[in-house]
Design an enzyme around this catalytic site. Structure first.
Site, mmCIF file in Angstrom:
data_model
loop_
_atom_site.group_PDB
_atom_site.id
_atom_site.type_symbol
_atom_site.label_atom_id
_atom_site.label_comp_id
_atom_site.label_asym_id
_atom_site.label_seq_id
_atom_site.Cartn_x
_atom_site.Cartn_y
_atom_site.Cartn_z
ATOM 1 N N GLU A 123 0.756 -1.105 0.017
ATOM 2 C CA GLU A 123 -0.056 0.232 -0.012
ATOM 3 C C GLU A 123 0.722 1.406 0.095
ATOM 4 O OE1 GLU A 123 -3.502 1.808 2.967
ATOM 5 O OE2 GLU A 123 -1.811 0.595 3.833
ATOM 6 N N LYS A 151 -9.736 -0.822 -1.220
ATOM 7 C CA LYS A 151 -9.674 -0.949 0.283
ATOM 8 C C LYS A 151 -11.297 -1.150 0.584
ATOM 9 C CE LYS A 151 -7.728 0.354 4.627
ATOM 10 N NZ LYS A 151 -6.728 1.392 5.204
ATOM 11 N N CYS A 178 -4.109 -3.108 4.412
ATOM 12 C CA CYS A 178 -3.768 -2.712 5.675
ATOM 13 C C CYS A 178 -4.802 -3.312 6.739
ATOM 14 C CB CYS A 178 -3.842 -1.171 5.679
ATOM 15 S SG CYS A 178 -2.724 -0.416 7.283
#
Length: 521
Positions: A257, A317, A372
């Site tokens: 990321e 995401k 993440c």
């Protein structure tokens, strides 16, 4: 009430030591036992205060890493909201403990609390679930059988049975509680000798690139071009090692990321850098990029970049971080001027959540991606696994937290996910920690923080589902229903006892009430 709250608060602090960086998981049942005792035999408002004290002690310590990295205001606000959930459960605990089988009822309520606070308010906060803390203990293999929610249930049940043992007034009750705890523990560790494994469908060689972040390493925006160039350089060097026969040729390469913290479709130099890297290594790269989505929004994406066809499939995401990647109630807050100050001023555009359920196809391999914090949520991974993902990847940028314990906490969560899903996980971070994790949670390889490094490993691919994925999802719904039913039952018992009671001894709200009085079911 003061002594109960102090005891609960201390237990909450100790519970934080069960997670990284201390990671003494065996403290969890003991801390939950104190929680149950502190909320036993009192009115709901007292239980709320004691539970709140527990939540403050636990969560303010557990996510203290937010204070030096994101800011004290964000840490105080988030930890305060999460602590409220433990307070609300404390009030519920006072009602559920009127039931004879209250350790089981309360354990289910604990799972309800964990899963609700993991998704609400806004995007929720899944950190601190008990099931994430059992790595490197005999309970870890159970993640494949009952999932994170199931292991949370087991840990909570053990703690509450211990509390029942302490609160029991008769020898028979003590023996029953001890026997139940032994049976639960014995069943929970059976997967140690009978681990669940999926059938391998093949293998692949994956390269994980950790390019490193320029400067101090705690801000990906300090040198955006330099950040991408670091990943280009590391990949070009990997290609040279492959050509020299020093390392095997990977089938796919994973960048983290924010490896491009500026839109690679709009910035010509960053686009050219990616093209250089992908042509040098000659295989697809999963690039982590921030992509423009109009004047007011951005996307955080994993982009499959092929050496022949260029950019293709993308994963966006699922769970942007509130007040870290987008600002809820932005219009309202803007009128106060707060969005122009401090950390919030660094978020001029809101990040839009993705909803992709199909795995990415990279070099012919169906890959479930998580960006993440996505790895700590249940929904995105499960959706991609339902559609046939055979390998898991985590693209993460822990730069903001590079000097904190968040790094190790997230890596432990990722190890738990590897066991729960029964798959290898490739983790790519901007500057640590990157690596490859096996389906049994063991670490095949990992990097150090604030270094430029590349991990190349051949891993097996797996199809199908572990039982834990289905159990964890079903248990979430069961726990909601059980909590509502248990509270309703407990309230009915209270009203019945109040109507039928003629003496203070029979009052089920009395602090010194024996554990068996007013209990049923």
């Amino acid at each position: 009430m003061l002594r109960r709250t102090l005891a609960a608060s201390l237990a909450g602090v100790v519970l934080s030591f069960a997670f990284e960086p201390v990671a003494v998981a065996y403290l969890m049942p003991l801390c939950l036992a104190v929680y149950a005792v502190a909320t036993h035999g009192v009115r709901a408002r007292v239980g709320f205060v004691a539970g709140l004290g527990f939540g403050v002690g636990f969560y303010f310590v557990h996510i203290y890493w937010m204070s030096p990295s994101i800011g004290a205001a964000a840490w105080l606000a988030l930890a305060g909201v999460e602590a409220l959930f433990y307070g609300l459960l404390g009030a519920v605990s006072t009602v559920l403990q009127r039931l004879r089988a209250w350790p089981a009822w309360l354990a289910l309520a604990w799972v309800s609390m964990e899963t609700i606070r993991a998704t609400w308010p806004f995007s929720g906060m899944p950190w601190g679930r008990l099931g994430f803390g059992v790595i490197d203990t005999p309970l870890a293999p159970a993640l494949a059988y009952v999932g994170v929610n199931g292991v949370s249930l087991v840990v909570a049940l053990l703690g509450f049975l211990l509390a029942r043992l302490v609160l029991s007034r008769t020898l028979d009750e003590r023996l029953a509680s001890a026997a139940a705890a032994v049976v639960v523990a014995a069943v929970a560790v059976v997967p140690v000798v009978l681990p669940w494994t999926l059938s391998a469908s093949g293998s692949t060689t994956v390269a994980v690139v950790q390019g490193n972040v320029p400067g101090r390493g705690d801000d990906v925006l300090v040198d955006v071009e330099g950040l991408t160039q670091n990943h280009v350089d590391a990949t070009v060097d990997l290609a040279a090692q492959v050509d020299a026969g020093a390392v095997p040729r990977p089938d796919l390469v994973i960048w983290p990321e924010n490896s491009t913290a500026r839109d690679p479709f709009e910035d010509a130099s960053i686009h050219a850098g990616i093209e250089t890297a992908v042509k040098a290594v000659g295989v697809p790269i999963l690039v982590g990029g921030i992509v423009d989505a109009g004047e007011d929004h951005i996307l955080n994406q994993g982009i499959v970049w092929d050496p022949v066809t260029g950019p293709g499939e993308r994963y966006t995401k699922w769970h942007p971080v509130a007040y870290g990647e987008y600002i809820p109630l932005r219009g309202l807050l803007a009128r106060t001027g707060i969005t122009e100050k401090g950390q919030l001023a660094r978020i001029p555009r809101d990040m839009i959540a993705g909803h992709r359920t199909e795995p990415l196809t990279i070099a012919g391999i169906p890959v479930a991606d998580a960006i993440c914090f996505d790895i700590a949520y249940d929904d995105g991974l499960l959706a991609q696994l339902d559609h046939g993902a055979e390998l898991l990847t985590v693209q993460t940028s822990n730069a903001s937290f590079i000097f904190t314990d968040q790094i190790e906490q997230q890596f432990a969560i990722t190890r738990a996910r590897a066991i729960e899903t029964g798959r290898y996980v490739a983790v790519a971070s901007t500057n640590g920690v990157s690596g490859v994790i096996a389906p049994d949670g063991s670490v095949v390889a990992r990097t150090e923080r604030r270094t430029q490094d590349v991990v190349v490993e051949t891993v097996d691919l797996y199809r199908g589902h572990t039982p834990g994925l289905g159990v964890a999802n079903g248990l979430r719904l069961i726990s909601y229903g059980a909590t509502i039913l248990g509270v309703a039952w407990g309230v009915l018992l209270l009203r019945r006892d109040r109507r039928g009671s003629a003496s203070p001894v029979a009052d089920p709200t009395a602090v010194d009430q024996p554990s068996g009085v007013g209990e049923t079911a």
